[in-house]
Motif scaffolding. Structure first.
Motif, PDB file in Angstrom:
ATOM      1  N   LEU A 172       0.950  -1.254  -0.011  1.00 49.40           N
ATOM      2  CA  LEU A 172       0.061   0.263  -0.052  1.00 49.40           C
ATOM      3  C   LEU A 172       0.927   1.371   0.027  1.00 49.40           C
ATOM      4  O   LEU A 172       0.463   2.136  -0.518  1.00 49.40           O
ATOM      5  CB  LEU A 172      -0.848   0.023   1.067  1.00 49.40           C
ATOM      6  CG  LEU A 172      -1.863   1.224   1.578  1.00 49.40           C
ATOM      7  CD1 LEU A 172      -2.922   1.154   0.324  1.00 49.40           C
ATOM      8  CD2 LEU A 172      -2.660   1.331   2.861  1.00 49.40           C
ATOM      9  N   GLY A 173       2.061   1.287   0.370  1.00 50.37           N
ATOM     10  CA  GLY A 173       2.824   2.433   0.702  1.00 50.37           C
ATOM     11  C   GLY A 173       3.420   2.853  -0.647  1.00 50.37           C
ATOM     12  O   GLY A 173       3.674   3.928  -0.759  1.00 50.37           O
ATOM     13  N   GLY A 174       3.600   1.935  -1.622  1.00 48.30           N
ATOM     14  CA  GLY A 174       3.830   2.269  -2.886  1.00 48.30           C
ATOM     15  C   GLY A 174       3.013   3.417  -3.518  1.00 48.30           C
ATOM     16  O   GLY A 174       3.540   4.591  -3.607  1.00 48.30           O
ATOM     17  N   PRO A 175       1.690   2.974  -3.732  1.00 52.28           N
ATOM     18  CA  PRO A 175       0.771   3.833  -4.488  1.00 52.28           C
ATOM     19  C   PRO A 175       0.498   5.122  -3.318  1.00 52.28           C
ATOM     20  O   PRO A 175       0.580   6.451  -4.155  1.00 52.28           O
ATOM     21  CB  PRO A 175      -0.358   3.239  -4.612  1.00 52.28           C
ATOM     22  CG  PRO A 175      -0.507   2.103  -3.953  1.00 52.28           C
ATOM     23  CD  PRO A 175       1.044   1.945  -3.834  1.00 52.28           C
ATOM     24  N   LEU A 176       0.786   5.024  -2.009  1.00 55.86           N
ATOM     25  CA  LEU A 176       0.369   6.155  -1.200  1.00 55.86           C
ATOM     26  C   LEU A 176       1.552   7.072  -1.398  1.00 55.86           C
ATOM     27  O   LEU A 176       1.251   8.390  -1.292  1.00 55.86           O
ATOM     28  CB  LEU A 176       0.609   5.675   0.199  1.00 55.86           C
ATOM     29  CG  LEU A 176      -0.935   4.848   0.807  1.00 55.86           C
ATOM     30  CD1 LEU A 176      -0.700   4.520   2.155  1.00 55.86           C
ATOM     31  CD2 LEU A 176      -2.232   6.137   0.452  1.00 55.86           C
ATOM     32  N   SER A 177       2.744   6.621  -1.774  1.00 55.72           N
ATOM     33  CA  SER A 177       4.148   7.545  -1.723  1.00 55.72           C
ATOM     34  C   SER A 177       3.777   8.606  -3.152  1.00 55.72           C
ATOM     35  O   SER A 177       4.016   9.855  -3.023  1.00 55.72           O
ATOM     36  CB  SER A 177       5.103   6.766  -1.941  1.00 55.72           C
ATOM     37  OG  SER A 177       5.678   6.152  -0.438  1.00 55.72           O
ATOM     38  N   PHE A 178       3.258   7.827  -4.206  1.00 54.03           N
ATOM     39  CA  PHE A 178       3.001   8.870  -5.334  1.00 54.03           C
ATOM     40  C   PHE A 178       1.824   9.524  -4.861  1.00 54.03           C
ATOM     41  O   PHE A 178       1.963  10.720  -5.452  1.00 54.03           O
ATOM     42  CB  PHE A 178       2.688   7.727  -6.376  1.00 54.03           C
ATOM     43  CG  PHE A 178       3.677   7.362  -7.090  1.00 54.03           C
ATOM     44  CD1 PHE A 178       4.687   8.044  -8.260  1.00 54.03           C
ATOM     45  CD2 PHE A 178       4.408   6.080  -6.896  1.00 54.03           C
ATOM     46  CE1 PHE A 178       5.698   7.602  -8.662  1.00 54.03           C
ATOM     47  CE2 PHE A 178       5.487   5.566  -7.412  1.00 54.03           C
ATOM     48  CZ  PHE A 178       6.237   6.176  -8.498  1.00 54.03           C
ATOM     49  N   LEU A 179       0.912   9.355  -4.089  1.00 47.92           N
ATOM     50  CA  LEU A 179      -0.180  10.415  -3.997  1.00 47.92           C
ATOM     51  C   LEU A 179       0.400  11.406  -3.057  1.00 47.92           C
ATOM     52  O   LEU A 179      -0.194  12.680  -2.890  1.00 47.92           O
ATOM     53  CB  LEU A 179      -1.193   9.474  -3.055  1.00 47.92           C
ATOM     54  CG  LEU A 179      -2.630  10.057  -2.724  1.00 47.92           C
ATOM     55  CD1 LEU A 179      -3.161  10.877  -3.958  1.00 47.92           C
ATOM     56  CD2 LEU A 179      -3.427   9.542  -1.881  1.00 47.92           C
ATOM     57  N   ALA A 180       1.232  10.969  -2.091  1.00 51.39           N
ATOM     58  CA  ALA A 180       1.899  12.062  -1.502  1.00 51.39           C
ATOM     59  C   ALA A 180       2.780  13.183  -2.289  1.00 51.39           C
ATOM     60  O   ALA A 180       2.617  14.425  -2.219  1.00 51.39           O
ATOM     61  CB  ALA A 180       2.793  11.609  -0.245  1.00 51.39           C
TER      62      ALA A 180
END
Length: 446
Positions: free
Chosen positions: A361-369
């Motif tokens: 989940l952290g992968g796409p969340l980092s791009f969202l950030a």
């Protein structure tokens, strides 16, 4: 219709293009460093798994570079087509970093091509590794020069306006503005952090799906450690960015924090909603934290939106972008820190399926950030395109066909995005890990 308003349509098309391009730009900046680190570790430890990481990541990187070139070119064209008045004024002074960004990209591309076609051509693998230095340097310099342009838009410098005309242009002073240090460092740190967590997410997903290969375990551990380092660096730079905003763009900081009235000992607001009377509800208040963020002093005065004309105040929606960016950033720091400590102390839960799903989940969340950070930066500068000098309304084209362009480019980005996924999937499906590992062990240079 809103699409019939050329200013709104130009803003929407620029938002679409930048939001799509930033994905490829982030990958383009971060992946070369990850490849270089993996190959260096592989040579140092004589570990073929790390060498294979560099090789496989480089295959995928080429695809994203190709798409990034397309979207980067589109941005250059849209600056002239959608914002002609801005380019007429500022183009004379920011042409240098724009040119240097192109030069940095070609510098990177040349050495990337040499690197890709010289695998197994060097007796000493350290010489092949040296080719990655200009690749990573070129990628970083591309980000450096293009971010300089954005910094200039936030804190214009290096020229005078005389009778409505640009005079006394100093391109060097325009490059090294007050916004440059924090913006450039923040862009680079977040790119490295995001790519590290993206690669960690891929490795974690492979482990969840049944692979127990040491390659994925090593990739996950290395990427999470690198991600932790740059996540902490991003938080530190974020603190400096807050102090920069307090001094040079106080209206953006006030809007991001829904800080309506100037006061001492100002609290930091997280989350919450605004009612019709602009009363804040359901927020989390951290006492004195905004004063600390702005000036490093819990009792210092923080300028509020009451000090600015209504038409010069940024949209209050930027508060949500700030919250999203900070929340994801802190989540990733704690996720990576717990993983690193847990691996050192042999905590079994950090290797459990549920924890690996959090890493995925952290992968796409980092791009969202990353996206929310750019939305905060760009929307928070409104109504200015060149702060204090030219508004967005004054800079935009008067063409009635921008709405049609939006539809066409939206279709193009869908094709590019889907195409990227399809091509990358086929590349790695046709070249599974075991097959690449067998080639390396057999000395096959193909």
């Amino acid at each position: 219709m809103l699409f019939n308003d050329p200013v709104f349509a130009s803003r929407l098309l620029t938002l679409l293009t930048l939001s799509f391009h930033i994905i490829y730009a982030t990958i383009g900046v971060g992946v070369p460093l990850m490849i270089m680190i993996a190959q260096w570790i592989g040579i140092k430890k004589n570990d073929m798994h790390y060498i294979l990481m560099a090789r496989r990541w480089a295959k995928g990187f080429v695809v994203t570079v190709a798409v990034g070139v397309v979207t980067g070119t589109i941005i250059g064209l849209q600056l002239s087509l959608l914002w002609p008045q801005f380019m007429e004024l500022a183009g004379n002074i920011i042409a240098l970093p724009l040119f240097m960004e192109v030069f940095a990209f070609f510098f990177e591309a040349i050495f990337l091509g040499i690197y890709l076609y010289t695998w197994d051509r060097f007796e000493n693998p350290k010489k092949h590794l040296l080719l990655l230095i200009p690749v990573a340097l070129g990628a970083g310099m591309s980000a450096f020069f293009i971010t300089i342009v954005n910094s200039f838009m936030n804190t214009p410098a290096g020229f005078d306006i005389v009778n409505g005309q640009l005079a006394n242009a100093n391109p060097i002073a325009a490059m090294f503005t007050a916004a440059m240090p924090t913006k450039v460092s923040h862009v680079l740190a977040t790119a490295y952090m995001t790519v590290a967590f993206m690669l960690a997410a891929i490795a974690a997903y492979k482990l969840i799906k049944g692979s127990n290969h040491a390659y994925h375990k090593k990739a996950l551990y290395m990427a999470m450690r690198i991600g932790l380092v740059f996540a902490i660096a991003t938080a530190i730079i974020g603190d400096f960015s807050g102090k920069f905003l307090a001094e040079y763009q106080p209206e953006k900081l006030a809007a991001a924090e829904w800080h309506f009235e100037t006061e001492e000992g100002a609290p930091l607001l997280l989350y919450g909603v605004l009612d019709e009377n602009q009363e804040i509800k359901y927020e989390i208040r951290i006492p004195y934290a905004l004063s600390i963020l702005a000036h490093g002093d819990p009792f210092s005065e923080v300028v509020g939106l009451d000090q600015f004309l209504k038409e010069e105040q940024p949209p209050l929606v930027v508060h949500y972008f700030f919250d999203l960016m900070v929340t994801i950033g802190m989540f990733m720091i704690f996720l990576a820190l717990i993983y690193w400590i847990g691996m050192k102390r042999a905590w079994s839960f950090v290797q459990s399926t549920w924890y690996r799903w959090l890493i995925v989940l952290g992968g796409p969340l980092s791009f969202l950030a990353i996206e929310s950070g750019w939305w905060l930066a760009e929307v928070g500068r409104q109504p200015w395109i060149l702060r204090g000098i030219m508004t967005v309304d004054q800079a935009a084209t008067t063409s009635d066909y921008v709405g049609h362009m939006f539809i066409l480019f939206a279709g193009l980005y869908i094709v590019l995005g889907v195409g990227t996924v399809v091509v990358l999937t086929r590349i790695f499906r046709n070249n599974p890990l075991e097959k690449d590992l067998e080639k390396m062990q057999g000395g096959d240079p193909s």
